[in-house]
Design a protein around this motif. Structure first.
Motif, PDB file in Angstrom:
ATOM      1  N   GLY A 243       0.806  -1.213   0.000  1.00 34.62           N
ATOM      2  CA  GLY A 243       0.000   0.000   0.000  1.00 34.62           C
ATOM      3  C   GLY A 243       0.836   1.259   0.000  1.00 34.62           C
ATOM      4  O   GLY A 243       1.980   1.272   0.482  1.00 34.62           O
TER       5      GLY A 243
ATOM      6  N   GLU B  29      -1.711   8.693   0.481  1.00 32.12           N
ATOM      7  CA  GLU B  29      -1.869   9.941  -0.271  1.00 32.12           C
ATOM      8  C   GLU B  29      -1.569  11.134   0.620  1.00 32.12           C
ATOM      9  O   GLU B  29      -2.153  11.279   1.701  1.00 32.12           O
TER      10      GLU B  29
ATOM     11  N   SER C  34      -0.666  10.675  -5.632  1.00 36.26           N
ATOM     12  CA  SER C  34      -1.630   9.876  -6.379  1.00 36.26           C
ATOM     13  C   SER C  34      -1.313   8.391  -6.203  1.00 36.26           C
ATOM     14  O   SER C  34      -0.520   7.829  -6.960  1.00 36.26           O
ATOM     15  N   PRO C  35      -1.913   7.731  -5.202  1.00 38.98           N
ATOM     16  CA  PRO C  35      -1.638   6.304  -5.007  1.00 38.98           C
ATOM     17  C   PRO C  35      -1.900   5.457  -6.241  1.00 38.98           C
ATOM     18  O   PRO C  35      -1.134   4.534  -6.539  1.00 38.98           O
ATOM     19  N   ALA C  36      -2.954   5.738  -6.977  1.00 43.03           N
ATOM     20  CA  ALA C  36      -3.295   4.901  -8.131  1.00 43.03           C
ATOM     21  C   ALA C  36      -2.185   4.912  -9.181  1.00 43.03           C
ATOM     22  O   ALA C  36      -1.911   3.881  -9.812  1.00 43.03           O
TER      23      ALA C  36
ATOM     24  N   THR D  54      -3.051  -1.492  -2.752  1.00 42.16           N
ATOM     25  CA  THR D  54      -4.084  -0.680  -2.106  1.00 42.16           C
ATOM     26  C   THR D  54      -3.574   0.714  -1.771  1.00 42.16           C
ATOM     27  O   THR D  54      -2.377   0.929  -1.581  1.00 42.16           O
ATOM     28  N   SER D  55      -4.493   1.653  -1.685  1.00 42.09           N
ATOM     29  CA  SER D  55      -4.164   2.962  -1.119  1.00 42.09           C
ATOM     30  C   SER D  55      -4.212   2.840   0.402  1.00 42.09           C
ATOM     31  O   SER D  55      -4.994   2.068   0.945  1.00 42.09           O
ATOM     32  N   THR D  56      -3.356   3.610   1.071  1.00 45.75           N
ATOM     33  CA  THR D  56      -3.348   3.588   2.541  1.00 45.75           C
ATOM     34  C   THR D  56      -3.084   4.989   3.110  1.00 45.75           C
ATOM     35  O   THR D  56      -2.065   5.201   3.751  1.00 45.75           O
TER      36      THR D  56
ATOM     37  N   THR E  95      -6.658   6.661   0.583  1.00 46.97           N
ATOM     38  CA  THR E  95      -7.162   7.684  -0.323  1.00 46.97           C
ATOM     39  C   THR E  95      -7.922   8.699   0.513  1.00 46.97           C
ATOM     40  O   THR E  95      -8.836   8.332   1.263  1.00 46.97           O
TER      41      THR E  95
ATOM     42  N   ILE F  14      -9.160  -0.192  -2.492  1.00 44.35           N
ATOM     43  CA  ILE F  14      -9.174   1.200  -2.037  1.00 44.35           C
ATOM     44  C   ILE F  14      -9.294   1.194  -0.521  1.00 44.35           C
ATOM     45  O   ILE F  14     -10.094   0.438   0.034  1.00 44.35           O
TER      46      ILE F  14
END
Length: 330
Positions: free
Chosen positions: A37, A40, A50-52, A68-70, A72, A99
């Motif tokens: 992860g 942001e 921008s994690p994505a 995963t974002s950790t 958003t 997410i």
């Protein structure tokens, strides 16, 4: 105790050392960890805004690890854009995207994106509702208070997974734990204080899920982390880096001296810093309190060397994960 869901262990970062992040993901994947992860932020000392985007780069260099974002920062994001970005990531990674929706620990995104801090709670609740609706319905019709309504709007692309996993990140607020349970979302507890105080939150979360007619949801734990071959070596190496990290990012805690560090890293403290055996013991102890099935270790804190961080990731995968699984699923 035998778990129905295999216990998962992964790593995450806020991007304190940008040039190293993709190598961390690659090594974690090759070593057998299950989750990677990135958080942001919109500030000079944390690189990932921008994690994505970064996770898409990690997807191209990994094969199995979930991405995963950790977290958003959903309060200051457009849920349509968030879903589209992570659906695209899910397609690129062949169904490995997740997410984690949260409010964020810092507030810089609100003025940056022209939003009002006095509507902090309203933004999150409104946009979380829309994000979940987009996941479950297409086209979607929705009306809220923080962005224009949608009427029979198609949101594309759709993810490779039948339902894109959306976790809720909670720092210790009962209302947030209750909402996650009521909405049927898996939950992350960010444990920075005494782990025992999070036990009632885990119970509240499960009770809210049952009251809403839902099955018990998954709980994940996130913690600051460093493991080395010996306890003395781990603590001696990590202390100056971690003390610097705390001083910079948690000034209210004051300067972290060595006795305080040792207490935090002790058997009942929140900090995971020690030998593999100590890390295993603490994960199992927290599991007795929380019943969680995922542990995410925040790595690379305070400018720790690349070699030290990579070795810590490898030990987490090769010595900690198998021992935890053997104890919980034997």
């Amino acid at each position: 105790m035998t778990l129905e869901t295999p216990f998962e262990i992964g790593i995450f970062t806020f991007g304190e050392r940008t040039r190293d992040i993709l190598e961390w993901a690659r090594v974690a994947d090759e070593a057998g960890l299950e989750v990677f992860g990135v958080g942001e932020h919109h500030r000079e000392d944390f690189a990932v805004s921008s994690p994505a985007v970064l996770l898409a780069a990690a997807a191209a260099q990994t094969k199995h690890i979930r991405l995963t974002s950790t977290v958003t920062v959903l309060s200051s994001a457009d849920p349509v854009r968030v879903f589209e970005d992570f659906a695209m990531l899910d397609l690129i990674s062949a169904g490995r995207a997740e997410i984690t929706a949260g409010r964020g620990a810092y507030l810089e995104s609100f003025p940056l994106f022209g939003q009002q801090l006095d509507r902090y709670d309203e933004y999150f609740e409104d946009r979380l509702e829309l994000l979940l609706r987009i996941r479950d319905e297409n086209p979607v019709t929705w009306k809220g208070t923080t962005r224009p309504p949608l009427v029979d709007a198609g949101v594309w692309p759709r993810p490779a997974q039948a339902s894109l996993p959306i976790w809720a990140a909670v720092g210790g607020t009962p209302g947030s734990a209750e909402r996650a349970g009521r909405l049927g979302m898996p939950l992350y507890l960010a444990i920075l204080g005494a782990p025992e105080r999070f036990g009632p939150l885990a119970q509240l979360y499960r009770s809210a899920a049952v009251a809403a007619g839902r099955g018990p949801g998954r709980i994940g734990v996130t913690s600051h982390f460093y493991v080395a071959e010996t306890s003395q070596g781990a603590k001696g190496t990590f202390f100056p880096h971690y003390s610097s990290y705390i001083e910079q990012n948690m000034p209210r805690a004051g300067r972290l001296d060595r006795p305080s560090f040792d207490a935090w890293a002790g058997p009942r403290g929140a900090l995971f810093a020690g030998s593999p055996a100590e890390i295993v013991e603490k994960i199992l102890w927290e599991h007795e309190i929380l019943g969680h099935t995922r542990f995410l270790a925040q790595v690379g804190l305070g400018g720790l060397s690349q070699a030290g961080t990579l070795r810590s990731i490898e030990l987490l995968a090769t010595e900690v994960l198998p021992a935890v699984r053997a104890a919980l699923q034997g």
